[in-house]
Design a protein around this motif. Structure first.
Motif, PDB file in Angstrom:
ATOM      1  N   ASP A  14     -48.403 -35.627  47.289  1.00  0.00           N
ATOM      2  CA  ASP A  14     -48.999 -34.168  46.858  1.00  0.00           C
ATOM      3  C   ASP A  14     -47.923 -32.716  46.376  1.00  0.00           C
ATOM      4  O   ASP A  14     -48.008 -32.311  45.522  1.00  0.00           O
ATOM      5  N   LEU A  15     -47.544 -32.528  47.307  1.00  0.00           N
ATOM      6  CA  LEU A  15     -46.717 -31.353  47.365  1.00  0.00           C
ATOM      7  C   LEU A  15     -45.263 -31.657  47.362  1.00  0.00           C
ATOM      8  O   LEU A  15     -44.776 -30.845  46.480  1.00  0.00           O
ATOM      9  N   ALA A  16     -45.082 -32.733  47.889  1.00  0.00           N
ATOM     10  CA  ALA A  16     -43.193 -32.831  47.423  1.00  0.00           C
ATOM     11  C   ALA A  16     -43.196 -33.625  45.824  1.00  0.00           C
ATOM     12  O   ALA A  16     -42.426 -32.950  45.079  1.00  0.00           O
ATOM     13  N   GLU A  17     -44.578 -34.151  45.394  1.00  0.00           N
ATOM     14  CA  GLU A  17     -44.445 -33.938  43.493  1.00  0.00           C
ATOM     15  C   GLU A  17     -44.079 -32.452  43.046  1.00  0.00           C
ATOM     16  O   GLU A  17     -43.560 -32.798  42.433  1.00  0.00           O
ATOM     17  N   TYR A  18     -44.642 -31.774  43.269  1.00  0.00           N
ATOM     18  CA  TYR A  18     -44.392 -30.237  42.440  1.00  0.00           C
ATOM     19  C   TYR A  18     -43.773 -29.335  43.385  1.00  0.00           C
ATOM     20  O   TYR A  18     -42.550 -29.393  42.897  1.00  0.00           O
ATOM     21  N   PHE A  19     -43.373 -29.451  44.470  1.00  0.00           N
ATOM     22  CA  PHE A  19     -41.919 -28.551  45.377  1.00  0.00           C
ATOM     23  C   PHE A  19     -40.447 -29.445  44.780  1.00  0.00           C
ATOM     24  O   PHE A  19     -39.680 -28.700  45.105  1.00  0.00           O
ATOM     25  N   GLU A  20     -40.803 -31.032  45.023  1.00  0.00           N
ATOM     26  CA  GLU A  20     -39.397 -31.203  45.183  1.00  0.00           C
ATOM     27  C   GLU A  20     -38.237 -31.091  43.591  1.00  0.00           C
ATOM     28  O   GLU A  20     -37.752 -31.218  42.765  1.00  0.00           O
ATOM     29  N   GLY A  23     -36.016 -28.502  43.954  1.00  0.00           N
ATOM     30  CA  GLY A  23     -34.499 -29.017  44.936  1.00  0.00           C
ATOM     31  C   GLY A  23     -35.153 -29.985  46.062  1.00  0.00           C
ATOM     32  O   GLY A  23     -36.461 -30.564  46.474  1.00  0.00           O
ATOM     33  N   ARG A  24     -34.211 -30.482  46.938  1.00  0.00           N
ATOM     34  CA  ARG A  24     -33.991 -31.360  47.938  1.00  0.00           C
ATOM     35  C   ARG A  24     -35.133 -30.923  49.150  1.00  0.00           C
ATOM     36  O   ARG A  24     -34.621 -29.711  49.349  1.00  0.00           O
ATOM     37  N   ILE A  25     -36.298 -31.025  49.377  1.00  0.00           N
ATOM     38  CA  ILE A  25     -36.886 -31.481  50.862  1.00  0.00           C
ATOM     39  C   ILE A  25     -37.127 -31.841  52.704  1.00  0.00           C
ATOM     40  O   ILE A  25     -35.917 -32.731  51.903  1.00  0.00           O
ATOM     41  N   ASN A  26     -36.153 -31.037  53.170  1.00  0.00           N
ATOM     42  CA  ASN A  26     -36.041 -31.539  54.106  1.00  0.00           C
ATOM     43  C   ASN A  26     -37.448 -32.123  55.098  1.00  0.00           C
ATOM     44  O   ASN A  26     -37.282 -32.968  55.722  1.00  0.00           O
ATOM     45  N   ASN A  27     -38.051 -31.287  55.321  1.00  0.00           N
ATOM     46  CA  ASN A  27     -39.906 -31.836  55.914  1.00  0.00           C
ATOM     47  C   ASN A  27     -40.752 -30.448  55.269  1.00  0.00           C
ATOM     48  O   ASN A  27     -40.941 -29.626  54.489  1.00  0.00           O
ATOM     49  N   ILE A  28     -42.251 -31.745  55.114  1.00  0.00           N
ATOM     50  CA  ILE A  28     -43.528 -30.770  54.508  1.00  0.00           C
ATOM     51  C   ILE A  28     -44.594 -30.798  55.778  1.00  0.00           C
ATOM     52  O   ILE A  28     -44.032 -32.232  56.555  1.00  0.00           O
ATOM     53  N   ILE A  45     -42.670 -25.264  54.331  1.00  0.00           N
ATOM     54  CA  ILE A  45     -41.837 -26.236  53.440  1.00  0.00           C
ATOM     55  C   ILE A  45     -40.796 -26.572  53.919  1.00  0.00           C
ATOM     56  O   ILE A  45     -39.921 -25.428  54.081  1.00  0.00           O
ATOM     57  N   ASP A  46     -39.354 -27.311  54.277  1.00  0.00           N
ATOM     58  CA  ASP A  46     -38.394 -26.770  54.874  1.00  0.00           C
ATOM     59  C   ASP A  46     -37.411 -27.153  53.969  1.00  0.00           C
ATOM     60  O   ASP A  46     -36.990 -28.724  53.588  1.00  0.00           O
ATOM     61  N   PHE A  47     -36.337 -26.882  53.031  1.00  0.00           N
ATOM     62  CA  PHE A  47     -36.010 -26.769  52.177  1.00  0.00           C
ATOM     63  C   PHE A  47     -34.500 -26.856  52.049  1.00  0.00           C
ATOM     64  O   PHE A  47     -33.904 -26.510  53.349  1.00  0.00           O
ATOM     65  N   GLU A  48     -33.877 -27.616  52.074  1.00  0.00           N
ATOM     66  CA  GLU A  48     -32.215 -28.500  52.298  1.00  0.00           C
ATOM     67  C   GLU A  48     -31.585 -27.124  52.063  1.00  0.00           C
ATOM     68  O   GLU A  48     -30.689 -26.646  53.510  1.00  0.00           O
ATOM     69  N   ASP A  49     -31.401 -26.127  51.549  1.00  0.00           N
ATOM     70  CA  ASP A  49     -30.584 -24.932  50.376  1.00  0.00           C
ATOM     71  C   ASP A  49     -32.207 -24.007  50.405  1.00  0.00           C
ATOM     72  O   ASP A  49     -32.965 -23.746  49.361  1.00  0.00           O
ATOM     73  N   ARG A  50     -31.886 -22.535  50.701  1.00  0.00           N
ATOM     74  CA  ARG A  50     -32.731 -21.819  50.574  1.00  0.00           C
ATOM     75  C   ARG A  50     -32.500 -21.286  49.126  1.00  0.00           C
ATOM     76  O   ARG A  50     -33.587 -20.494  49.365  1.00  0.00           O
ATOM     77  N   ARG A  51     -31.333 -21.043  47.848  1.00  0.00           N
ATOM     78  CA  ARG A  51     -31.996 -21.008  47.098  1.00  0.00           C
ATOM     79  C   ARG A  51     -32.788 -21.667  46.012  1.00  0.00           C
ATOM     80  O   ARG A  51     -33.817 -21.156  45.528  1.00  0.00           O
ATOM     81  N   ASP A  52     -32.996 -22.960  46.936  1.00  0.00           N
ATOM     82  CA  ASP A  52     -33.974 -23.896  46.196  1.00  0.00           C
ATOM     83  C   ASP A  52     -35.400 -23.606  46.713  1.00  0.00           C
ATOM     84  O   ASP A  52     -36.278 -23.444  45.595  1.00  0.00           O
ATOM     85  N   ALA A  53     -35.456 -22.951  47.804  1.00  0.00           N
ATOM     86  CA  ALA A  53     -37.346 -22.112  48.328  1.00  0.00           C
ATOM     87  C   ALA A  53     -37.086 -20.373  47.685  1.00  0.00           C
ATOM     88  O   ALA A  53     -38.351 -20.617  47.583  1.00  0.00           O
ATOM     89  N   GLU A  55     -36.329 -20.580  44.477  1.00  0.00           N
ATOM     90  CA  GLU A  55     -36.863 -20.499  43.059  1.00  0.00           C
ATOM     91  C   GLU A  55     -38.203 -22.022  43.187  1.00  0.00           C
ATOM     92  O   GLU A  55     -39.295 -20.536  42.514  1.00  0.00           O
ATOM     93  N   ALA A  56     -38.454 -21.775  44.432  1.00  0.00           N
ATOM     94  CA  ALA A  56     -39.906 -22.346  44.888  1.00  0.00           C
ATOM     95  C   ALA A  56     -41.078 -21.166  44.631  1.00  0.00           C
ATOM     96  O   ALA A  56     -41.827 -20.950  44.034  1.00  0.00           O
ATOM     97  N   TYR A  57     -40.504 -20.024  46.120  1.00  0.00           N
ATOM     98  CA  TYR A  57     -41.040 -19.064  45.830  1.00  0.00           C
ATOM     99  C   TYR A  57     -41.234 -18.231  44.435  1.00  0.00           C
ATOM    100  O   TYR A  57     -42.600 -18.032  44.182  1.00  0.00           O
ATOM    101  N   GLU A  58     -40.221 -18.055  43.270  1.00  0.00           N
ATOM    102  CA  GLU A  58     -40.729 -17.683  42.360  1.00  0.00           C
ATOM    103  C   GLU A  58     -42.078 -18.604  41.202  1.00  0.00           C
ATOM    104  O   GLU A  58     -42.335 -17.999  40.765  1.00  0.00           O
ATOM    105  N   ARG A  59     -41.379 -19.334  41.211  1.00  0.00           N
ATOM    106  CA  ARG A  59     -41.906 -20.139  40.481  1.00  0.00           C
ATOM    107  C   ARG A  59     -43.928 -21.094  40.907  1.00  0.00           C
ATOM    108  O   ARG A  59     -44.630 -20.876  39.964  1.00  0.00           O
TER     109      ARG A  59
END
Length: 113
Positions: A14-20, A23-28, A45-53, A55-59
């Motif tokens: 469920d989390l992956a559905e929203y947060f992917e 960007g790409r996720i390493n681990n939830i 949630i551990d994202f592969e790229d900090r910029r994706d994290a 974006e997720a924070y802002e969104r």
């Protein structure tokens, strides 16, 4: 990234559905109560790229999901926590004795005259 105030029935998929979407996720990792097996309402949630994290924070910070307002915060990551504290969370007392606290016997009382 720490995600708090999640609906209790949410699972990794469920989390992956929203947060992917960000960007790409390493681990939830979802906090689970060991006695009941139920979610504690938070996840990491551990994202592969900090910029994706970022974006997720802002969104999603403050985003209302099934009537619950999500609270996001930055987390330094498990690897850095292990290095900082010098042991894994579950190994807290494996290599040393737990702290001792004085006598466990009940206090003695004197009878009044």
């Amino acid at each position: 990234l720490f995600i708090g105030n999640l609906p209790y029935h949410f699972r990794q998929r469920d989390l992956a559905e929203y947060f992917e979407r960000c960007g790409r996720i390493n681990n939830i990792t979802i906090g689970i109560n060991k006695k009941t097996g139920q979610s504690k309402g938070y996840a990491f949630i551990d994202f592969e790229d900090r910029r994706d994290a970022e974006e997720a924070y802002e969104r999603f910070n403050g985003y209302t999901l099934e009537g619950r307002r999500l609270r996001l915060d930055w987390d330094i990551g498990l690897g850095k926590k292990q290095n900082y504290y010098g042991y894994r969370r579950n190994d807290r007392y494996n290599n040393r004795s737990p702290p001792r606290r004085g006598s466990r016997s009940p206090p003695s009382y004197r009878r009044s005259p």
